[in-house]
Design an enzyme around this catalytic site. Sequence first.
Site, PDB file in Angstrom:
ATOM      1  N   ASP C  17     -14.314  16.528  11.878  1.00 14.20           N
ATOM      2  CA  ASP C  17     -13.381  17.646  11.979  1.00 14.20           C
ATOM      3  C   ASP C  17     -14.026  18.769  12.791  1.00 14.20           C
ATOM      4  O   ASP C  17     -15.133  18.614  13.322  1.00 14.20           O
ATOM      5  CB  ASP C  17     -12.951  18.079  10.567  1.00 14.20           C
ATOM      6  CG  ASP C  17     -14.100  18.625   9.734  1.00 14.20           C
ATOM      7  OD1 ASP C  17     -15.116  19.089  10.300  1.00 14.20           O
ATOM      8  OD2 ASP C  17     -13.994  18.606   8.503  1.00 14.20           O
ATOM      9  N   TRP C  47      -5.245 -10.711  -0.172  1.00 17.14           N
ATOM     10  CA  TRP C  47      -4.143 -10.397  -1.101  1.00 17.14           C
ATOM     11  C   TRP C  47      -2.845 -11.117  -0.761  1.00 17.14           C
ATOM     12  O   TRP C  47      -2.054 -11.433  -1.641  1.00 17.14           O
ATOM     13  CB  TRP C  47      -3.906  -8.881  -1.178  1.00 17.14           C
ATOM     14  CG  TRP C  47      -5.122  -8.078  -1.541  1.00 17.14           C
ATOM     15  CD1 TRP C  47      -5.556  -6.938  -0.919  1.00 17.14           C
ATOM     16  CD2 TRP C  47      -6.064  -8.314  -2.603  1.00 17.14           C
ATOM     17  NE1 TRP C  47      -6.713  -6.481  -1.514  1.00 17.14           N
ATOM     18  CE2 TRP C  47      -7.047  -7.296  -2.548  1.00 17.14           C
ATOM     19  CE3 TRP C  47      -6.195  -9.305  -3.590  1.00 17.14           C
ATOM     20  CZ2 TRP C  47      -8.125  -7.221  -3.432  1.00 17.14           C
ATOM     21  CZ3 TRP C  47      -7.273  -9.234  -4.482  1.00 17.14           C
ATOM     22  CH2 TRP C  47      -8.211  -8.214  -4.392  1.00 17.14           C
ATOM     23  N   THR C  59      -5.270  -4.204  -5.425  1.00 23.27           N
ATOM     24  CA  THR C  59      -5.960  -3.533  -6.527  1.00 23.27           C
ATOM     25  C   THR C  59      -5.826  -2.021  -6.377  1.00 23.27           C
ATOM     26  O   THR C  59      -6.784  -1.331  -6.030  1.00 23.27           O
ATOM     27  CB  THR C  59      -7.460  -3.907  -6.534  1.00 23.27           C
ATOM     28  OG1 THR C  59      -8.006  -3.574  -5.254  1.00 23.27           O
ATOM     29  CG2 THR C  59      -7.680  -5.362  -6.829  1.00 23.27           C
ATOM     30  N   PRO C  60      -4.635  -1.481  -6.633  1.00 26.08           N
ATOM     31  CA  PRO C  60      -4.455  -0.035  -6.455  1.00 26.08           C
ATOM     32  C   PRO C  60      -5.356   0.789  -7.383  1.00 26.08           C
ATOM     33  O   PRO C  60      -5.708   0.368  -8.485  1.00 26.08           O
ATOM     34  CB  PRO C  60      -2.977   0.196  -6.764  1.00 26.08           C
ATOM     35  CG  PRO C  60      -2.495  -1.024  -7.444  1.00 26.08           C
ATOM     36  CD  PRO C  60      -3.394  -2.148  -7.054  1.00 26.08           C
TER      37      PRO C  60
END
Lengths: 139, 139, 139, 139
Positions: C17, C47, C59-60
């Site tokens: 940044d 997945w 796999t949240p």
Amino acid sequence: MSKEVIYTVQVEFGHCDPARIVWFPNFFRWIDHASRHFFIECGVPPWHETEKTMGIIGTPVVDSHSKFIRTATYGDTLQFRTSIPEWRGKSFVQRYRCFRGEEPIMECDEVRIFAARREDDPSQIRAVVAPEEIKRLCA
Amino acid sequence: MSKEVIYTVQVEFGHCDPARIVWFPNFFRWIDHASRHFFIECGVPPWHETEKTMGIIGTPVVDSHSKFIRTATYGDTLQFRTSIPEWRGKSFVQRYRCFRGEEPIMECDEVRIFAARREDDPSQIRAVVAPEEIKRLCA
Amino acid sequence: MSKEVIYTVQVEFGHCDPARIVWFPNFFRWIDHASRHFFIECGVPPWHETEKTMGIIGTPVVDSHSKFIRTATYGDTLQFRTSIPEWRGKSFVQRYRCFRGEEPIMECDEVRIFAARREDDPSQIRAVVAPEEIKRLCA
Amino acid sequence: MSKEVIYTVQVEFGHCDPARIVWFPNFFRWIDHASRHFFIECGVPPWHETEKTMGIIGTPVVDSHSKFIRTATYGDTLQFRTSIPEWRGKSFVQRYRCFRGEEPIMECDEVRIFAARREDDPSQIRAVVAPEEIKRLCA
């Protein structure tokens, strides 16, 4: 013609959109990484050093033309073959050919400039002639 | 010529790079948002609905040509004026003109297709003719 | 305790940044890549395959706790050492320790679930018990 | 307790992953935007101005704790309610509660510092005591 440098990307789940293909703005992220990587591999110092030594803060894009040939998805390994086919006065063409193995995925030709800060307003940039040393390193 | 729809972006600190200007891949993120926003404002349902009703999963880009005219930085408000100047058989041109107030910042012409999943391999996509209903909504 | 798998990142100009340090949301991008990379290195299929074979779509994260110790900038090489220190019923702890050489840069402990689509509404997800096969592969 | 400021996000297609839910690192992008937006709405100048007037270049995160409660997808409008529940000496807690209408989606408590460049090495940062003027503006 310049050297050709390869930048390799592993496509991840989070790079893909609900259509399960790479969300295309990610290609431009990788292209910008490949651009910097090209100069580093050629021996050009990082931009925060060239800012001090040559006044150059980076190589912003002024024109970009891309073709998207095949989709890619997570698990794929992509290779960006990067070169500089043409030096112009204050700009140059940087070329990227993205492959998955032997399959072409996308390609992009950019016009970039070498940018310095403007003396009257350091928040603005101006194009400067490509330093001979940088051109020599990339050849 | 189609409708023109405006998509507004507030440039944030995290959109900018160490040169304190917008990192250019972010323009392509906003362009893709502007593309979807264009269809939504014209009354086209979201892609997860058109997937069920028309088989269309989105409008991937096949060709993209951009010019970067002025830099932008955080605190700026950008407006993307989006239109479809041309319908072709299985593709169309989507045009973006990005302004900060009256100042042009960048512009982009894309060729996009309407994509459906391939019957033989749902992980791959194929181009389909633009549905008349969608063309009518955008006009 | 599980295996430990290392995921390596080259920090690029565009990850930083205007303060010239990594914009911190990028650490979470890399952590999610490291999470998937962990399972792949352990031999768990991607997945889109487990969706067909086990109903698992990913796999949240349900909880995430991070400490940022030192800043990093472009040119740095970061290594994320990833492990699963704890299996719970329908969730597990995934741990990331990010280093630049020997220097700790940041660390993160997440709680993730194995997610399946809900039968009544496939747009929603539900937690399922970790398959024994996956636990065995990661051990 | 401080003011509460709301930052609104339209979730777009490209924010979502192949599971068709927001890829969670995007929440941290929005949280950082919400953080800056909070200070701007309170009347604090942008960081490139405070760098000149107070030496402050930003508010990097040193600790972040998040809970993800419900998934979100494209078409959703999210509101981040942002506040500063606690000022500490050289750090402060910034709190985000993200809602879709009345439904809580995620929440996050961060510890941030006010950062200045280190005199001996401007590429490194150090924490400074929160200026009274900034605390007053946020109250």
